[in-house]
Write a protein that holds these residues in place. Structure first.
Motif, PDB file in Angstrom:
ATOM      1  N   ASP A  82     104.769  21.121 107.984  1.00 35.60           N
ATOM      2  CA  ASP A  82     105.151  22.306 107.222  1.00 35.60           C
ATOM      3  C   ASP A  82     104.945  22.074 105.802  1.00 35.60           C
ATOM      4  O   ASP A  82     105.953  21.156 105.390  1.00 35.60           O
ATOM      5  N   LEU A  83     104.418  22.996 105.276  1.00 32.49           N
ATOM      6  CA  LEU A  83     103.881  22.835 103.569  1.00 32.49           C
ATOM      7  C   LEU A  83     104.156  24.105 102.922  1.00 32.49           C
ATOM      8  O   LEU A  83     104.621  24.450 101.919  1.00 32.49           O
ATOM      9  N   SER A  84     105.781  24.635 103.626  1.00 30.75           N
ATOM     10  CA  SER A  84     106.222  26.042 103.286  1.00 30.75           C
ATOM     11  C   SER A  84     107.123  25.421 101.659  1.00 30.75           C
ATOM     12  O   SER A  84     107.379  25.038 101.812  1.00 30.75           O
ATOM     13  N   THR A  85     107.105  26.312 100.846  1.00 32.08           N
ATOM     14  CA  THR A  85     107.603  25.921  99.551  1.00 32.08           C
ATOM     15  C   THR A  85     107.048  24.629  98.689  1.00 32.08           C
ATOM     16  O   THR A  85     107.093  24.149  97.327  1.00 32.08           O
ATOM     17  N   SER A  86     105.828  24.673  99.168  1.00 31.27           N
ATOM     18  CA  SER A  86     104.783  23.547  98.757  1.00 31.27           C
ATOM     19  C   SER A  86     105.311  22.581  98.113  1.00 31.27           C
ATOM     20  O   SER A  86     105.784  21.597  97.237  1.00 31.27           O
ATOM     21  N   ASN A  87     106.445  21.737  99.723  1.00 35.64           N
ATOM     22  CA  ASN A  87     107.175  20.842  99.323  1.00 35.64           C
ATOM     23  C   ASN A  87     106.202  19.291  98.931  1.00 35.64           C
ATOM     24  O   ASN A  87     105.111  19.537  99.853  1.00 35.64           O
ATOM     25  N   ARG A  88     106.796  18.427  97.521  1.00 38.10           N
ATOM     26  CA  ARG A  88     105.861  17.457  97.277  1.00 38.10           C
ATOM     27  C   ARG A  88     105.893  16.447  97.816  1.00 38.10           C
ATOM     28  O   ARG A  88     104.749  15.640  98.287  1.00 38.10           O
TER      29      ARG A  88
END
Length: 462
Positions: A82-88
């Motif tokens: 889940d890449l939500s919030t552009s988590n590095r």
């Protein structure tokens, strides 16, 4: 015949790559509770597909998290990212998975992130879901859970060569995936307990278990206990990230989410005194550089701490710091919480101003901010008209109350008493808890006192 799970267990394994807790999406300024995504969407979908679901904060480990994490990225039958919030971290771990394993990786993201998706990801299938910030609607949870379960079942039901989804293996011909089946088998057999979701033999709790205890303590209003638990979580993380490997020193990094919650619990604990608790909380938030931070959660906490200290001491430096925090948070996030507090403190500063010009400038700016806040609140009410059942533990009633109460305060601040009273009546009718109404009454009373001493009354008639 479908391929058998790689792990030597009855169930296959799904490793979930994502952030946890509340994270700010810097593209939109929204704060998303990623735990809601995990518990209401991902975990039910994975378990419905017949797999064991594991997230990084559920991995019990002694020392560095990297070893079990990389093992799971390699050996898990399915990885959901889940890449939500552009988590590095999530984006990096997705890249590692694509490099190690050519198939069975599912990517998802909150729908508003899709317009800012990185170029390297915008030609890969990304499943979208809608997040409301604090929770996820019942119909959306049902829709997306069904979609994700179906996707996992389908990719598990075909031969590996037919389910390759890694762009690394798609675009580089004849690339051979790592062949470490025996090593993986030995690692699984030797460390099966390390990926348990409960405590291991030494009694070491997983991160998720500790945070659950924190949540329970906060619900009971036991802020001292919450503070102690969060200090332990912080120390566990710091100890893990500062371990020395054979070739490198891992840089010690603080988790903003843990620091934010610890700062709040520290201040709320009022231990050993309110002033000392404030200083400790301020020092914790200082580690997140609130003067230059773009994290609206950090800025809101910074403003709130200094606003309370201003109320207690009337020391001007606290007022100025509170205004800076709320102002920056408002213009970054464009939200009603930071906005209404910013406007109120401008009125407070106007009352303290040495000269009429400064007082009028702050007073007029407060009016302008309130006009923006009214627009934001009305938009929220239009977008959050609920006809479907609320999910268990939903914060919708609480959120609706604060939006209506904020609207009331904004109208009163603009001296539109009739509209303000109307919204106040609506808010009180919708209040889930009595203390909310008392808080609003107190705030409105203080605001009316400031309005009565308006510097605009001192201006000559035109």
């Amino acid at each position: 015949m479908p391929p058998q799970p790689d792990a030597a267990t009855e169930k296959g394994t799904c490793f979930v790559v994502m952030g946890f807790g509340k994270k700010t999406d810097f593209e939109t300024g929204r704060v998303l509770d990623l735990d809601q995504s995990y518990h209401n969407l991902i975990k039910p979908a994975v378990e419905a597909a017949g797999l064991k679901c594991i997230r990084a904060d559920e991995v019990v480990h002694s020392g560095l998290i990297d070893t079990p994490m990389y093992e799971l990225l390699l050996k898990a039958d399915v990885v959901v990212a889940d890449l939500s919030t552009s988590n590095r971290n999530a984006i990096y771990e997705l890249g590692v998975r694509h490099a190690l394993r050519p198939y069975t990786t599912v990517i998802m993201a909150e729908e508003q992130m899709m317009k800012s998706l990185a170029f390297d990801l915008n030609h890969i299938v990304v499943r979208q879901y809608r997040h409301l910030g604090e929770d996820i609607g019942v119909s959306e949870a049902k829709r997306f859970t069904s979609e994700l379960t179906d996707a996992i079942k389908k990719i598990m039901a075909v031969e590996p060569k037919l389910r390759w989804d890694s762009p690394v293996y798609k675009f580089i011909d004849r690339l051979i995936p790592p062949s470490v089946e025996q090593e993986v088998k030995q690692a699984v057999e030797a460390g099966a307990s390390k990926t348990s979701t409960s405590s291991d033999a030494s009694g070491t709790p997983a991160h998720s278990e500790m945070m659950q205890r924190v949540d329970e303590a906060q619900k009971k209003g036991d802020w001292v206990k919450a503070k102690i638990l969060l200090e332990e979580v912080r120390e566990m993380r710091r100890a893990a990230t500062s371990e020395t490997s054979a070739n490198q020193q891992i840089e010690n990094q603080e988790d903003p989410y843990i620091l934010q919650r610890l700062a709040l619990a520290t201040y709320k604990s009022k231990y050993p005194t309110t002033e000392e608790a404030f200083k400790q909380a301020r020092d914790l938030l200082s580690l997140l550089d609130p003067q230059v931070s773009n994290d609206t959660e950090t800025l809101g906490l910074w403003g709130s701490l200094h606003k309370r200290m201003w109320d207690m001491t009337k020391e001007r430096s606290y007022l100025d710091q509170a205004i800076r925090g709320y102002e920056r948070g408002f213009y970054l996030r464009n939200d009603y919480y930071n906005g209404i507090n910013y406007a109120y403190l401008l009125n407070e500063r106007a009352a303290q101003a040495a000269g009429l010009a400064e007082a009028v400038a702050d007073f007029v700016q407060a009016r302008r901010v309130r006009q923006e806040v009214i627009s934001i609140c009305n938009q929220w009410l239009t977008s959050n008209t609920r006809t479907e059942p609320l999910p268990p533990g939903s914060k919708f009633p609480e959120n609706r109350y604060w939006v209506l109460a904020t609207l009331a305060e904004a109208y009163i601040g603009l001296e539109q008493e009739a509209l303000g009273q109307q919204r106040l009546d609506e808010a009180f009718a919708a209040a889930p808890e009595e203390w909310m109404k008392e808080t609003t009454r107190e705030q409105v009373s203080k605001l009316k006192a400031l309005l009565a001493a308006s510097p605009l009354k001192k201006l000559p008639s035109l």
